[in-house]
Design a protein around this motif. Structure first.
Motif, mmCIF file in Angstrom:
data_model
loop_
_atom_site.group_PDB
_atom_site.id
_atom_site.type_symbol
_atom_site.label_atom_id
_atom_site.label_comp_id
_atom_site.label_asym_id
_atom_site.label_seq_id
_atom_site.Cartn_x
_atom_site.Cartn_y
_atom_site.Cartn_z
ATOM 1 N N MET A 37 10.634 6.821 -1.542
ATOM 2 C CA MET A 37 9.622 5.936 -2.106
ATOM 3 C C MET A 37 8.929 5.078 -1.059
ATOM 4 S SD MET A 37 9.716 3.364 -5.169
ATOM 5 C CE MET A 37 10.088 2.300 -3.805
ATOM 6 N N PRO A 38 9.711 4.524 -0.074
ATOM 7 C CA PRO A 38 8.992 3.740 0.932
ATOM 8 C C PRO A 38 7.971 4.628 1.631
ATOM 9 C CG PRO A 38 11.378 3.473 1.166
ATOM 10 C CD PRO A 38 11.143 4.601 0.220
ATOM 11 N N LEU A 39 6.706 4.275 1.497
ATOM 12 C CA LEU A 39 5.625 5.069 2.077
ATOM 13 C C LEU A 39 4.844 4.152 3.012
ATOM 14 C CD1 LEU A 39 3.206 7.363 0.115
ATOM 15 C CD2 LEU A 39 2.329 5.684 1.716
ATOM 16 N N ARG A 40 4.735 4.563 4.231
ATOM 17 C CA ARG A 40 4.013 3.717 5.191
ATOM 18 C C ARG A 40 2.938 4.546 5.859
ATOM 19 N NH1 ARG A 40 9.072 1.882 5.906
ATOM 20 N NH2 ARG A 40 9.430 -0.299 5.335
ATOM 21 N N ALA A 41 1.702 4.019 5.843
ATOM 22 C CA ALA A 41 0.587 4.747 6.441
ATOM 23 C C ALA A 41 0.024 3.947 7.607
ATOM 24 C CB ALA A 41 -0.494 4.987 5.395
ATOM 25 N N TYR A 42 -0.232 4.646 8.721
ATOM 26 C CA TYR A 42 -0.836 4.028 9.901
ATOM 27 C C TYR A 42 -2.075 4.837 10.243
ATOM 28 C CZ TYR A 42 3.738 1.907 10.311
ATOM 29 O OH TYR A 42 4.888 1.222 10.045
ATOM 30 N N TYR A 43 -3.101 4.136 10.723
ATOM 31 C CA TYR A 43 -4.309 4.871 11.131
ATOM 32 C C TYR A 43 -4.780 4.335 12.463
ATOM 33 C CZ TYR A 43 -8.898 7.017 11.053
ATOM 34 O OH TYR A 43 -10.010 7.753 11.383
ATOM 35 N N LEU A 44 -4.829 5.195 13.433
ATOM 36 C CA LEU A 44 -5.380 4.812 14.742
ATOM 37 C C LEU A 44 -6.831 5.271 14.735
ATOM 38 C CD1 LEU A 44 -4.171 3.703 17.524
ATOM 39 C CD2 LEU A 44 -4.395 6.060 18.285
ATOM 40 N N THR A 45 -7.735 4.310 14.639
ATOM 41 C CA THR A 45 -9.165 4.670 14.552
ATOM 42 C C THR A 45 -9.610 5.278 15.873
ATOM 43 O OG1 THR A 45 -9.730 2.459 15.293
ATOM 44 C CG2 THR A 45 -9.639 2.835 12.913
ATOM 45 N N PRO A 46 -10.735 6.029 15.829
ATOM 46 C CA PRO A 46 -11.199 6.673 17.060
ATOM 47 C C PRO A 46 -11.435 5.647 18.170
ATOM 48 C CG PRO A 46 -12.393 7.532 15.162
ATOM 49 C CD PRO A 46 -11.553 6.407 14.660
ATOM 50 N N ASP A 47 -11.689 4.392 17.829
ATOM 51 C CA ASP A 47 -11.896 3.406 18.887
ATOM 52 C C ASP A 47 -10.598 2.702 19.290
ATOM 53 O OD1 ASP A 47 -11.485 1.962 16.626
ATOM 54 O OD2 ASP A 47 -13.422 0.937 16.630
ATOM 55 N N ASP A 55 4.320 8.185 6.728
ATOM 56 C CA ASP A 55 5.761 8.468 6.765
ATOM 57 C C ASP A 55 6.363 8.124 5.417
ATOM 58 O OD1 ASP A 55 8.281 9.095 8.218
ATOM 59 O OD2 ASP A 55 8.716 7.012 7.670
ATOM 60 N N ILE A 56 6.961 9.126 4.744
ATOM 61 C CA ILE A 56 7.534 8.911 3.415
ATOM 62 C C ILE A 56 9.028 9.121 3.486
ATOM 63 C CG2 ILE A 56 7.435 9.564 0.992
ATOM 64 C CD1 ILE A 56 4.697 10.757 1.505
ATOM 65 N N SER A 57 9.766 8.118 3.088
ATOM 66 C CA SER A 57 11.228 8.222 3.081
ATOM 67 C C SER A 57 11.690 8.330 1.641
ATOM 68 C CB SER A 57 11.814 6.984 3.756
ATOM 69 O OG SER A 57 13.192 7.106 3.885
ATOM 70 N N GLU A 58 12.752 9.031 1.358
ATOM 71 C CA GLU A 58 13.248 9.213 -0.007
ATOM 72 C C GLU A 58 12.105 9.635 -0.940
ATOM 73 O OE1 GLU A 58 15.721 5.752 -1.070
ATOM 74 O OE2 GLU A 58 15.607 5.353 1.079
ATOM 75 N N THR A 59 11.485 10.745 -0.589
ATOM 76 C CA THR A 59 10.300 11.236 -1.282
ATOM 77 C C THR A 59 10.574 11.435 -2.777
ATOM 78 O OG1 THR A 59 9.993 12.491 0.752
ATOM 79 C CG2 THR A 59 8.438 12.914 -1.033
ATOM 80 N N THR A 60 9.701 10.910 -3.633
ATOM 81 C CA THR A 60 9.849 11.036 -5.084
ATOM 82 C C THR A 60 8.742 11.920 -5.651
ATOM 83 O OG1 THR A 60 8.473 9.111 -5.433
ATOM 84 C CG2 THR A 60 10.873 8.752 -5.277
ATOM 85 N N GLU A 61 8.874 12.231 -6.927
ATOM 86 C CA GLU A 61 7.823 12.953 -7.655
ATOM 87 C C GLU A 61 6.471 12.260 -7.460
ATOM 88 O OE1 GLU A 61 7.521 15.585 -9.613
ATOM 89 O OE2 GLU A 61 9.590 16.276 -9.406
#
Lengths: 360, 360, 360, 360, 360
Positions: C1-11, C37-43
């Motif tokens: 369930m813990p879902l963390r998203a990171y985005y490194l922009t082109p700049d 990054d998804i840990s303990e992936t759920t439906e």
């Protein structure tokens, strides 16, 4: 050191005992068929090969070195350098040794090297001396003959190992002793050795039979394929011997366990008969003042009779549990493997038809 | 840390003890042959390699790291990064260790790295110091010499293991003891280690000998093929030692079982002799009033005589069943493996000719 | 369930905690680098992946399912779906478990899934939080870092198993008990498990390093090749531990047999000493009227003396046959494995040089 | 004989219970999707298949024959003939049997044959009856569903075998008896059977997922690849069960040896205590006239006391050599495997941290 | 020597008993189908084949030689030379022998050779005599029929071996004796032999079914593929028998160990009961003057009673430790394998559901 050179001129004459210059001339003519056979190759022979044939130093080194080299084909464009292995079976010591044959195969020449006198090369040399026949079909056929004879010479060794396996099987069944184990392990090691010598050659012979090299003409390829078939057959026979040795090993180990069991049974039976009786005797040896039986007139004989009954009962009990074999089929445990193999075979045959009902 | 650089200029002069700038200049000239040998490679050496040669960071890390890396070839277009393994045999502790040699091979340079002083690299360095010979044929030949010496140095270890196998075999036959088992298992582990080190290198050396890389010229390929042959031979010798260790293990385990059997036989014989006699003595120790034998004058001596007869009968019975060895061939069970191997060989030889009729 | 998203922009700016819309926008921009990054992936996470990335249903199912899937690469043209395995070593229970990491690797994004919190993914996430470094070189390098950390995390487990092997070897030599056997079998099973987890990954990593997929740029391939080398090294270390466990097993089983032999020897010696003497005592306990010895004055003491002589003779006999160890090297049989390994090594060393002549 | 035909017309209507003519018409239309499911295929069904579909005689024979055929794909250009295997686990008899499914797969038809009613085919038939769903995506998806369900049905069997393995492990540790051995061997045989059934299918399923056949469209291939992954997972689980069975076997055999040792220890202790005392009693039972001790007033009680001391000494001696367990950790030998697995795990954990110093 | 030639003329007439000239004419016509079947091929037959068909000398030699040749295909452009193997099972001696069939397959002829009368060739010859059917579809179909019949004839042998395995399993459970071991090892060797004969043929048959040779038309290839499937099935059945033999071997060896244990238990129980009692009797047989118990009136009966109590206590002690089986489930140790397999199966079934709590 013994170096013998033969030259079959293009017009079919066989020249023998060529000098170095003649050899070189024959080689450089590019015609006819030149065969140089070197036994117990020395440094000197190595230099001769480099001088006359300009062979590559590494190939010559492989010839001169007394070590065993893996079977291989090195392609030097003008000629092939081939190493193949046979088996030398030392009859007096029963040791299996690798016999190495190194061949240089060109379009019009074959140079064969071996560090020990080789029965197979010698046989072909004598045929050449007699009528030149093995040289009449060209270099590829001469090389084939040399390799084929070398590998076929393995068969007598295999036969001998098969005989040993036969003897070991009988000994394992009738009278397994520690030397039997030694013989089994020795046989296993011999089969492993034969396998290790023969298996890598399949690839070498296979390449020779595939039309990969121009020195081996199309009509000769099928003959090399024939050597390949011989290799496969030798490995199959060898594998069968290995199976028999493995079976003999299992039988041997099981018979050791059976003997131990037999020893224990003897001990248990002796103890079960005599310990109780000794107790009875001990009881009537006690010094109590009030032991009414002691005064009975027939007590002594009654006790002796009782002891006799105990002995018979114990023996009967062990007999009923099959620990004793009198009156039973001897084969079952007294001499565990005293049945002949022929009987066993029949036994299994019957078994396959009338499944037994041994519920004992 | 010890870093030694040699440069054979295109005109054949050998320069030694080059500074970093000289090394860089020699490397960038693209001519002659530069050899840098680094022993006990440190972080500092790693930086030196990146500064001077611009080697890829991962390859340099493999050199610096004290871990053992699998044998491999990484192709970086301008140069090859090669890892090969030898065996370091610690004589005083009988431990077999992997010796790693990392090579950068370019058209005009060889950089060799090893984390421990390497006898083989040292030997070549001394030859270079003496007359520069190993460097005279170019980078590919220098790299060949380094690898060839490394792998040939395995042979003394193999020889030593073969000697150990010989001793173990004798000890297993004459006097098997638990330390013998330890020695057998240790030998097996050494052979497995040698196999695990040598086997993966065949692929690496094979690729080097196939003309896949332009740094290795056609005339050098056959020399790499020669290393391949050495690897095959080493593996064959090693396999033979493993077979011998396996056989020694089987013999050892069987002799343990035989000893146990012998112990049981002693026990059974003692019990079978003395338990019946003790019963007899117990019977005549009973206190019944009516025991006619007690009054017979020679009864005592008759009983003693009877006891003697029983002892002789029991011993004869065991002797007849081969549990006792007096007067029999000692080899059969008292000292199960007291026969010399020479006798065994002869025994099998005879067996092969005159199959025995032991039906006992 | 813990879902963390990171985005490194082109700049080069790092955005954190992206919402679903931001994630979708970043993904569809085709630029920069997006890491989810998804840990303990759920439906629920599965649906998120299908909504935002339009991943194929089967790949998403593999992420959501709690089962272990074989390592593999599925090529969906736009992205790769990769499953790799590590080892989770439960220190408190000493159980080796497979840790699964599923990766979607596209040109500008990496989505990583794992059903349990993964130490390696967490470590990289923290580095990203700190300075964004692992994301600076592109998607292929980020995926490499994730896989490399996962697989390198196996090494501590291997080290621990190696320590256990060391302890087991010592225990097998000094004090083998049934729990030792349990420990040996457990260790063998762990090595088999590690082998079964690691071996199939070689093919996966090999394909990634071969330039087969456009998402992995040429400069990244050598880094994937580095993971491959790590796998090979892990398998080699693991194999060595397996060899040691096998040897410990052989030693254990042999020591069980030795102990049994020792038990039997004690029994045989006791019987051989006391049974004959009891017979002697029984003889002089018989009640015959005519037993002349009974009246001799010193007969009693003579018999006691005779008994003492018998005891000494029997003991001497056993001592001479090495059944008793007083005054002998203790190592040989009383405590079969009481020699220290150091001594053993020295013993073999000496053996290799001065073959013994134990002909006892 | 039960033959059921379904036809999904191109306009999405599901027709059931088609007559032979209707089936033939549907087949020849080349449109829609025709599914014929034949259970317990008879000669009659075979003729039906030849009449209606003109299938090759050999393929039809394979359907009709009650024998098990190896998994395979035969490509007849217009259609594929596929044989895949599942496992039928007879719960009441615990026997693992091969369940065979034969499929004819064309562009618009699937014909499925099985000699026994197949749970998986039945389940899909019912879904089709309900809403026709499994037939809505075309022939390749229908065939995929049939095969996938068949192979996934193996998992319950694997789970059950895993439970049996668990029980066997506990029984081996707590109370190993001959039936435990039987159960271990039976489990091993089941795993071998599962392996032999599953392994050859990987090649078949792999070919179906590789785009080799036009009947399987690109979008369906990934689903066949999914079956392949299931096969790999099943084999991995199965292999783990085999490992556990092998370990249980080793533990069982070792515990048999331990028990034997225990039996011998009881015997040795009994003999070592009572044989010497019996000798003492025998000595004072001798009838010599001059035995001064006999007249001493407290001699009898002194002898009784001496006997007590001997008993205590012998017991202490055995206790000190760890032959007796009173007051010792019970786990070590009285009940060799009475430790719980949890304790063992903890034991190994501790061992890994504090290497013991048992030098006993 | 028996040589039979049949010629199916292009217009469908079957000619029999052709002379050498007729055979040669038929062969050279290139039309119709000529079948020559040679049994117990002699040198004379070899010359016939060279005269009439001009077959290559090596192929003819393989036919004439009494040795077994490995299965193979030699392609001579105009014809194929094929060697395939079957199994000859000597019912009366239960020996498995290789039956060799050599075939020359051309476009319009088949020449079959076998050194022993071959049941399969004979069966086809009789069908040809009756109505010529096997020859009506051409040379490739005739060759297929010959090979297919040969290989299918292996199945009865496999069935018989399966029956033997069944019997052996029962005997191993109910009454394992040394002949059982012999039977198990014999069965194992037969399965290995069948495997060694069948396995190499897969490659040969596979090549025939791949469209590699023009003599085998496309419509015939599927029939050769059918032979291939038969080979796979035979190997699978054979492998199952090998598994059963291996299991029987493990059960046999374990039951030998169990018996030995039982022997030791009998010994230990006897010693533990009677040695202490003998001591008691010995004590009261001592001749001390001051032994107050001796004068007590009921002492003798008290001692007898005490002895009875000791006997009961010892028996109870052994019973409580499960050494004695009265009143226990008989199956557990008295007759270790007296449970029927059906019960065992049920036992495991129950075990799978209600894991036992045997904590004894």
């Amino acid at each position: 050191m013994p170096l013998r050179a033969y030259y079959l001129t293009p017009d079919g004459t066989l020249q023998r005992e060529l000098s170095e210059e003649q050899t070189k001339a024959a080689f450089e003519s590019g015609k006819g068929l030149l065969w140089v056979d070197i036994s117990e190759t020395t440094e000197e022979d190595g230099k001769f090969l480099e001088r006359v044939f300009k062979f590559h130093q590494l190939a010559v080194e492989d010839c001169v070195s007394p070590l065993i080299h893996p079977p291989k084909i090195d392609d030097f464009d003008d000629f092939l350098f081939i190493i193949v292995h046979g088996i030398n079976h030392m009859v007096e010591s029963d040791i299996v040794e690798t016999a190495e044959l190194a061949l240089f195969l060109g379009c019009n020449f074959v140079v064969s090297n071996h560090n020990a006198p080789l029965y197979s090369a010698e046989a072909i040399r004598q045929k050449v001396e007699t009528d030149g026949r093995p040289m009449k079909h060209g270099a590829d056929f001469l090389a084939h003959t040399l390799m084929d004879t070398l590998i076929d010479n393995v068969l007598p060794t295999i036969d001998q190992m098969s005989d040993v396996a036969q003897d070991i099987e009988e000994e394992t069944i009738h009278n397994p002793q520690p030397p039997t184990l030694e013989a089994i392990l020795k046989l296993k090691r011999s089969t492993l050795r034969v396998h290790r010598v023969m298996a890598p050659q399949r690839e070498v012979i296979n390449r020779l039979s595939r039309g990969e090299f121009p020195m081996i003409r199309t009509e000769a390829q099928i003959y090399y394929r024939d050597i390949y078939d011989h290799l496969v057959r030798i490995e199959d026979l060898n594998q069968t011997i290995l199976d028999r040795a493995d079976n003999a090993l299992a039988t041997y180990l099981s018979s050791v366990a059976n003997r131990q069991n037999e020893t224990m049974k003897v001990l248990s039976i002796v103890a079960a008969i005599f310990l109780p009786l000794t107790l009875v005797a001990g009881i009537y040896g006690m010094n109590f003042e009030h032991m009414p039986e002691l005064k009975w007139e027939w007590a002594y004989f009654a006790v002796l009779g009782f002891m006799g009954i105990v002995i018979i009962s114990v023996i009967w009990w062990f007999w009923a549990r099959s620990w004793l074999a009198w009156g039973r089929k001897k084969s079952t445990w007294v001499r565990p493997f005293a049945v002949s193999p022929e009987k066993l075979v029949g036994y299994i045959g019957r078994m396959a038809k009338h499944p037994r009902k041994n519920k004992q």
